[in-house]
Design an enzyme around this catalytic site. Structure first.
Site, PDB file in Angstrom:
ATOM      1  N   LYS A 112      -8.512 -23.579  12.048  1.00  0.00           N
ATOM      2  CA  LYS A 112     -10.078 -24.002  11.747  1.00  0.00           C
ATOM      3  C   LYS A 112     -10.040 -25.501  11.021  1.00  0.00           C
ATOM      4  CE  LYS A 112     -12.179 -20.095  12.728  1.00  0.00           C
ATOM      5  NZ  LYS A 112     -11.219 -19.144  13.110  1.00  0.00           N
TER       6      LYS A 112
HETATM    7  C1  LIG Z   1     -11.224 -18.013  13.874  1.00  0.00           C
HETATM    8  C2  LIG Z   1     -10.005 -17.400  14.191  1.00  0.00           C
HETATM    9  C3  LIG Z   1      -9.493 -17.007  15.402  1.00  0.00           C
HETATM   10  C4  LIG Z   1     -10.710 -16.715  16.666  1.00  0.00           C
HETATM   11  O1  LIG Z   1     -11.101 -18.102  16.907  1.00  0.00           O
HETATM   12  P1  LIG Z   1     -12.433 -18.152  17.825  1.00  0.00           P
HETATM   13  O2  LIG Z   1     -12.754 -19.638  18.105  1.00  0.00           O
HETATM   14  O3  LIG Z   1     -13.414 -17.454  16.847  1.00  0.00           O
HETATM   15  O4  LIG Z   1     -12.247 -17.407  19.164  1.00  0.00           O
HETATM   16  C5  LIG Z   1      -8.273 -16.383  15.672  1.00  0.00           C
HETATM   17  N1  LIG Z   1      -7.383 -16.529  14.745  1.00  0.00           N
HETATM   18  C6  LIG Z   1      -7.441 -17.165  13.541  1.00  0.00           C
HETATM   19  C7  LIG Z   1      -6.355 -17.029  12.624  1.00  0.00           C
HETATM   20  C8  LIG Z   1      -8.728 -17.460  13.300  1.00  0.00           C
HETATM   21  O5  LIG Z   1      -8.932 -18.046  12.114  1.00  0.00           O
END
Ligand SMILES: *Cc1c(COP(=O)(O)O)cnc(C)c1O
Length: 468
Positions: A112
């Site tokens: 993120k």
């Molecule tokens: C947010 C997240 C996901 C999922 O990603 P999306 O974009 O919501 O599909 C997968 N793994 C981790 C560690 C995340 O923080």
């Protein structure tokens, strides 16, 4: 570049407008009016660029004239300069076919950060141009919250209200949010699941009593700028593996369908992607939708991969929009049915267009642990539970031609989910020194029951009005 709503009724906006917006006013999500394209020669010319320079090249067509190319590069260099690895997102080989792209070297240890470090700078840049005050309201299954809070804590003209499901995020995830003591940061634990938190946030974006007074913005992947920033690393990995001359497949641990949708955008822009594997855990609505056309939510099961414990994947709407020929009225009708009944069937056109690029796999707890053990014992790589689910999906996929490399996106540092990693491998990965004394710091968080009125009142009484 203009952006249009997936539901066809909201005014179109430019890049600055969509960056500062929440949902479109018709309840839809913003998408670029057209997908910008690169030729194979242009893509070949990007090989070997440092990450920030590649990011500037990929994102410039989306930004339009809202930023000069020089300013965009400065922001990329600043955002990616905070990563603890010189490659920003290093690519590692596991065996002849399997690779992992480590996206977790940012300040809060999950992918993120790749988008949110940049988004925090974009907010600051655009807010400096006017008098507006921004109120960010977000829902997190764990990682968005900490990454967004890190990106905006202490910044002027912005407050952040972050909802997380009480007791359903890991200790590290919670502490990365609640130990940030800044006057503009509000953590709220609610009873219920991530889907409940996300539904509250979406309702707030559609609540005229709130949007009339406050400049409400999104940090969830409904915000277009987040997806845009994630397109870059698909190019970065594929270029290292021989693109555009060679095709590459990706396996993506999926929750809200944002990360894998960024891969779809990369393909639309001309990157030769063989296939995108959507990996889910037992919360498998996307696996069912993509394999049988049945997009129906059931109840959420809590797992060791909480960021995938989602049944309503916001960004799937963006794919369905393209899959119905960008017919906003038809999609609005389909989404209203889904919102009312929690179930909808994909049309044949939607199924066929998604099947051309996407396939899906579902992994249970045993599959996840086995993949984690394999990576550790055979390759010396310690993976977090989300990444292990996607690696499982990559290893069992039967529709990838021999010789095509499969890149699993490693979305979180294993130390974020240390108990699950220890159960599978016997190893307790330590937190990198850059997160500091997380477990000694004071926590600040309010616990609300999750009723809409209570949460809306909480935000209204603390947020700063739009022109405040
Ligand atoms: C947010 C997240 C996901 C999922 O990603 P999306 O974009 O919501 O599909 C997968 N793994 C981790 C560690 C995340 O923080």
């Amino acid at each position: 570049m203009k952006y249009v709503s997936t539901r066809g009724q909201a005014p179109s906006l430019d890049f600055q407008g969509v960056t500062l917006a929440g949902l479109a006013s018709d309840g839809g999500l913003y998408v670029p009016e057209v997908w910008p394209q690169f030729t194979a020669d242009e893509i070949a010319g990007m090989a070997g660029l440092p990450y920030a320079q590649l990011a500037q090249k990929i994102m410039l067509p989306f930004v339009g004239d809202c930023l000069t190319s020089e300013r965009l590069l400065e922001l990329c260099e600043k955002a990616y300069g905070r990563f603890a690895h010189a490659a920003v997102v290093p690519l590692k080989q596991l065996d002849e076919t399997q690779w992992v792209l480590e996206l977790f070297h940012g300040p809060t240890l999950a992918f993120k950060d790749v988008a949110l470090q940049l988004l925090g700078l974009l907010f600051e840049e655009f807010l400096a141009r006017g008098d507006d005050h921004l109120t960010i309201v977000g829902a997190t299954s764990g990682d968005t919250g900490s990454a967004a809070i890190d990106a905006v804590a202490g910044r002027a003209k912005v407050d952040i209200f972050m909802l997380h499901p009480h007791g359903r995020v890991s200790d590290v995830q919670r502490r990365q949010m609640t130990t940030v003591i800044a006057p503009n940061v509000y953590n709220i634990a609610i009873d219920g699941s991530f889907d409940d938190a996300q539904a509250t946030v979406k309702r707030m974006f559609n609540d005229a009593a709130i949007t009339g007074r406050f400049g409400i913005a999104a940090v969830n992947s409904i915000n277009w700028a987040r997806l845009m920033a994630q397109v870059v690393y698909y190019f970065y990995a594929a270029l290292q593996l021989g693109a555009p001359g060679r095709k590459v497949a990706f396996s993506v641990p999926t929750g809200n369908f944002g990360d894998v949708f960024a891969g779809y955008v990369a393909a639309k822009m001309g990157l030769p992607i063989e296939r995108l594997i959507v990996a889910t855990n037992v919360n498998d609505i996307l696996h069912r939708a993509l394999s049988t056309g049945d997009y129906s939510a059931s109840t959420v099961t809590a797992t060791a991969a909480p960021s995938m414990d989602i049944q309503v994947s916001s960004n799937f709407e963006r794919l369905l929009f393209d899959g119905c020929g960008r017919d906003g009225a038809a999609l609005a009708e389909q989404m209203r049915t889904f919102e009312a009944t929690k179930a909808v069937q994909l049309t044949n056109a939607q199924r066929e267009s998604s099947a051309a690029l996407f396939s899906s796999e579902r992994a249970d707890a045993g599959d996840m642990a086995n993949a984690m053990r394999w990576a550790y014992e055979m390759c010396g790589e310690v993976l977090d539970p989300h990444t292990a689910i996607a690696l499982h999906a990559a290893r069992v996929a039967t529709n990838i031609p021999a010789g095509v490399p499969i890149v699993t996106l490693a979305t979180a540092h294993p130390a974020k989910f240390v108990d699950a990693v220890e159960r599978a491998t016997g190893l307790r990965p330590g937190l990198p020194a850059r997160v500091g004394d997380l477990f000694d710091r004071e926590e600040r968080c309010d616990h609300l029951t999750g009723g809409y009125d209570e949460i809306a009142a909480y935000v209204t009484s603390r947020a700063t009005a739009r022109n405040g």
